[in-house]
Design a protein around this motif. Structure first.
Motif, PDB file in Angstrom:
ATOM      1  N   THR A  66       0.451  10.789  -0.874  1.00  0.00           N
ATOM      2  CA  THR A  66       0.540  11.635   0.320  1.00  0.00           C
ATOM      3  C   THR A  66       1.770  11.215   1.117  1.00  0.00           C
ATOM      4  O   THR A  66       1.996  10.023   1.358  1.00  0.00           O
ATOM      5  CB  THR A  66      -0.718  11.480   1.194  1.00  0.00           C
ATOM      6  OG1 THR A  66      -1.875  11.857   0.430  1.00  0.00           O
ATOM      7  CG2 THR A  66      -0.627  12.361   2.431  1.00  0.00           C
TER       8      THR A  66
ATOM      9  N   TYR B 248       7.531   3.884  -2.610  1.00  0.00           N
ATOM     10  CA  TYR B 248       8.828   4.305  -2.095  1.00  0.00           C
ATOM     11  C   TYR B 248       9.649   4.923  -3.225  1.00  0.00           C
ATOM     12  O   TYR B 248       9.665   4.395  -4.340  1.00  0.00           O
ATOM     13  CB  TYR B 248       9.585   3.128  -1.483  1.00  0.00           C
ATOM     14  CG  TYR B 248       8.884   2.507  -0.294  1.00  0.00           C
ATOM     15  CD1 TYR B 248       9.121   2.970   1.000  1.00  0.00           C
ATOM     16  CD2 TYR B 248       7.974   1.464  -0.469  1.00  0.00           C
ATOM     17  CE1 TYR B 248       8.476   2.404   2.090  1.00  0.00           C
ATOM     18  CE2 TYR B 248       7.328   0.894   0.614  1.00  0.00           C
ATOM     19  CZ  TYR B 248       7.583   1.370   1.892  1.00  0.00           C
ATOM     20  OH  TYR B 248       6.947   0.812   2.977  1.00  0.00           O
TER      21      TYR B 248
ATOM     22  N   GLY C 232       0.771  -1.234   0.000  1.00  0.00           N
ATOM     23  CA  GLY C 232       0.000   0.000   0.000  1.00  0.00           C
ATOM     24  C   GLY C 232       0.800   1.280   0.000  1.00  0.00           C
ATOM     25  O   GLY C 232       0.214   2.368   0.124  1.00  0.00           O
ATOM     26  N   CYS C 233       2.114   1.197  -0.134  1.00  0.00           N
ATOM     27  CA  CYS C 233       2.957   2.400  -0.108  1.00  0.00           C
ATOM     28  C   CYS C 233       3.893   2.452  -1.312  1.00  0.00           C
ATOM     29  O   CYS C 233       4.371   1.420  -1.792  1.00  0.00           O
ATOM     30  CB  CYS C 233       3.784   2.454   1.173  1.00  0.00           C
ATOM     31  SG  CYS C 233       2.793   2.812   2.651  1.00  0.00           S
TER      32      CYS C 233
ATOM     33  N   GLN D 167       8.784   7.903   1.524  1.00  0.00           N
ATOM     34  CA  GLN D 167       7.636   6.999   1.501  1.00  0.00           C
ATOM     35  C   GLN D 167       6.341   7.790   1.367  1.00  0.00           C
ATOM     36  O   GLN D 167       6.115   8.775   2.071  1.00  0.00           O
ATOM     37  CB  GLN D 167       7.606   6.162   2.783  1.00  0.00           C
ATOM     38  CG  GLN D 167       6.444   5.185   2.867  1.00  0.00           C
ATOM     39  CD  GLN D 167       6.462   4.377   4.162  1.00  0.00           C
ATOM     40  OE1 GLN D 167       7.446   4.361   4.884  1.00  0.00           O
ATOM     41  NE2 GLN D 167       5.355   3.710   4.471  1.00  0.00           N
ATOM     42  N   TYR D 168       5.481   7.355   0.429  1.00  0.00           N
ATOM     43  CA  TYR D 168       4.156   7.949   0.222  1.00  0.00           C
ATOM     44  C   TYR D 168       3.113   6.842   0.285  1.00  0.00           C
ATOM     45  O   TYR D 168       3.435   5.664   0.092  1.00  0.00           O
ATOM     46  CB  TYR D 168       4.055   8.637  -1.149  1.00  0.00           C
ATOM     47  CG  TYR D 168       5.084   9.720  -1.399  1.00  0.00           C
ATOM     48  CD1 TYR D 168       4.829  11.043  -1.059  1.00  0.00           C
ATOM     49  CD2 TYR D 168       6.294   9.411  -1.995  1.00  0.00           C
ATOM     50  CE1 TYR D 168       5.760  12.038  -1.302  1.00  0.00           C
ATOM     51  CE2 TYR D 168       7.246  10.398  -2.239  1.00  0.00           C
ATOM     52  CZ  TYR D 168       6.971  11.705  -1.884  1.00  0.00           C
ATOM     53  OH  TYR D 168       7.914  12.688  -2.122  1.00  0.00           O
ATOM     54  N   ASP D 169       1.852   7.224   0.517  1.00  0.00           N
ATOM     55  CA  ASP D 169       0.791   6.226   0.402  1.00  0.00           C
ATOM     56  C   ASP D 169       0.364   6.142  -1.061  1.00  0.00           C
ATOM     57  O   ASP D 169       0.938   6.806  -1.939  1.00  0.00           O
ATOM     58  CB  ASP D 169      -0.385   6.547   1.334  1.00  0.00           C
ATOM     59  CG  ASP D 169      -1.120   7.846   0.984  1.00  0.00           C
ATOM     60  OD1 ASP D 169      -0.944   8.356  -0.153  1.00  0.00           O
ATOM     61  OD2 ASP D 169      -1.873   8.346   1.831  1.00  0.00           O
ATOM     62  N   GLU D 170      -0.649   5.331  -1.353  1.00  0.00           N
ATOM     63  CA  GLU D 170      -1.026   5.113  -2.757  1.00  0.00           C
ATOM     64  C   GLU D 170      -1.604   6.362  -3.404  1.00  0.00           C
ATOM     65  O   GLU D 170      -1.648   6.477  -4.628  1.00  0.00           O
ATOM     66  CB  GLU D 170      -2.021   3.947  -2.868  1.00  0.00           C
ATOM     67  CG  GLU D 170      -2.192   3.456  -4.289  1.00  0.00           C
ATOM     68  CD  GLU D 170      -2.756   2.048  -4.383  1.00  0.00           C
ATOM     69  OE1 GLU D 170      -2.881   1.547  -5.509  1.00  0.00           O
ATOM     70  OE2 GLU D 170      -3.036   1.442  -3.333  1.00  0.00           O
ATOM     71  N   ASN D 171      -2.035   7.340  -2.594  1.00  0.00           N
ATOM     72  CA  ASN D 171      -2.536   8.614  -3.126  1.00  0.00           C
ATOM     73  C   ASN D 171      -1.430   9.662  -3.237  1.00  0.00           C
ATOM     74  O   ASN D 171      -1.709  10.839  -3.465  1.00  0.00           O
ATOM     75  CB  ASN D 171      -3.661   9.149  -2.238  1.00  0.00           C
ATOM     76  CG  ASN D 171      -4.869   8.227  -2.237  1.00  0.00           C
ATOM     77  OD1 ASN D 171      -5.229   7.664  -3.269  1.00  0.00           O
ATOM     78  ND2 ASN D 171      -5.493   8.074  -1.080  1.00  0.00           N
TER      79      ASN D 171
ATOM     80  N   VAL E 187       4.390  10.145   3.796  1.00  0.00           N
ATOM     81  CA  VAL E 187       4.315   9.369   5.030  1.00  0.00           C
ATOM     82  C   VAL E 187       5.542   9.624   5.898  1.00  0.00           C
ATOM     83  O   VAL E 187       5.430  10.031   7.056  1.00  0.00           O
ATOM     84  CB  VAL E 187       4.182   7.856   4.732  1.00  0.00           C
ATOM     85  CG1 VAL E 187       4.201   7.052   6.037  1.00  0.00           C
ATOM     86  CG2 VAL E 187       2.909   7.573   3.948  1.00  0.00           C
TER      87      VAL E 187
END
Length: 322
Positions: free
Chosen positions: A136, A120, A117-118, A130-134, A138
């Motif tokens: 955003t 990189y 779900g992330c 690191q970001y989330d799937e949108n 992290v």
């Protein structure tokens, strides 16, 4: 006491030699010097394709890296955009271009990968963002070195630093490293993927030694060695270099330089035979990026179209190398 010590030394030497011999057995040596043409359409066929539409507000024309998430396709382009597309419709969902030293920003993104779900992003400035799937932000993971390529693995990351492959934990702490022979890497190889992930494992290609490895149980195990050209002839710095290698469905697809041309080799593990020469295709160039759920994918700029890419889904035919 001397006898015991002597016995231990003999056993140790025998064990070392056995280890080296066993390693040699795992290497498939290929001498790929042919200049024939290879029709890759005989071995890889297009199963499906999808046009990815980039918003007109962005300028994007060349892919640097790509990966696939649960519902999205992610593209890192040479303009430092990170773009996500809907995996079914091809419509652009999110995009970032955050160049800087601040929160969620990057200076020189080299590679991207997706896991759990992330997304990189490996930043040349010694960090993984690191970001989330949108897309955003992290967190940022600080590194002790600059990396050229990486992949998310269990409990951490594998990073290629030109002189070594380093395994780090989730927080960036070094766990293990593998030294590599250091030579001058041609500039052309600076943006080439050295790591590849398939449904069967994680792999790494060493551009200097022309050896293809599998990363398994925190070890680099050699499985393929490419021998290209005549080592005694006067050649450019590109000669006898692997450009990329990808294992898929019992075959190894390898690009290499010979006679100053980018050529290819297909090794069939079923009958342990190979062919080599200039890859030809009536569809798109076969430069695989990744495997996902049994299929091979590549992304290419759409011909004569602005801000559009084509996601190609391939499958291997049943033809075997004769």
């Amino acid at each position: 006491m001397k006898f015991i010590l002597k016995y231990i030394i003999i056993i140790s030497i025998f064990a070392l030699v056995s280890c080296v011999s066993e390693t040699d057995k795992n290497i498939i040596n290929l001498n790929v010097t042919s200049s024939n043409d290879i029709n890759v359409d005989d071995y890889i066929v297009i199963d499906d394709s999808l046009v990815l539409h980039v918003d007109d507000k962005l300028i994007s024309y060349k892919v640097q890296d790509v990966c696939m998430g649960d519902s999205s396709v992610f593209v890192l382009d040479v303009q430092k955009n990170i773009i996500s597309f809907d995996k079914k419709s091809g419509i652009m969902k999110h995009a970032i271009n955050k160049v800087g030293h601040g929160k969620g920003e990057y200076i020189s993104p080299q590679s991207i990968c997706f896991s759990n779900g992330c997304l990189y992003v490996l930043d040349m400035q010694r960090s993984i963002v690191q970001y989330d799937e949108n897309l955003t932000f992290v967190r940022r993971i600080k590194l002790d070195c600059s990396g050229w390529d990486f992949l998310k693995i269990r409990n951490g990351f594998a990073i290629y630093t030109i002189s070594s492959v380093i395994l780090i934990d989730e927080n960036g702490k070094n766990q293990k490293s593998f030294s590599l022979d250091v030579e001058k890497i041609p500039q052309l190889f600076a943006s080439v993927k050295s790591f590849s992930r398939t449904d069967t494992g994680v792999y790494f290609v060493d551009f200097v030694s022309n050896v293809f490895y599998e990363l398994k149980d925190n070890n680099l195990n050699p499985i393929l060695k490419i021998e290209v050209g005549d080592e005694h002839s006067k050649e450019s710095e590109l000669e006898r270099k692997i450009y990329s290698c990808f294992p898929y469905e019992g075959k190894y697809f390898t690009y290499y330089f010979s006679n100053r041309y980018l050529q290819g080799s297909i090794y069939d593990t079923t009958n342990k035979k190979s062919i080599s020469g200039l890859f030809k295709s009536s569809s798109y160039p076969i430069m695989p990026y990744f495997e996902n759920k049994g299929f091979l994918y590549g992304i290419f700029p759409k011909i004569n179209a602005y801000n559009k890419y084509v996601l190609i889904k391939y499958k291997v035919s049943q033809n075997h190398i004769k």
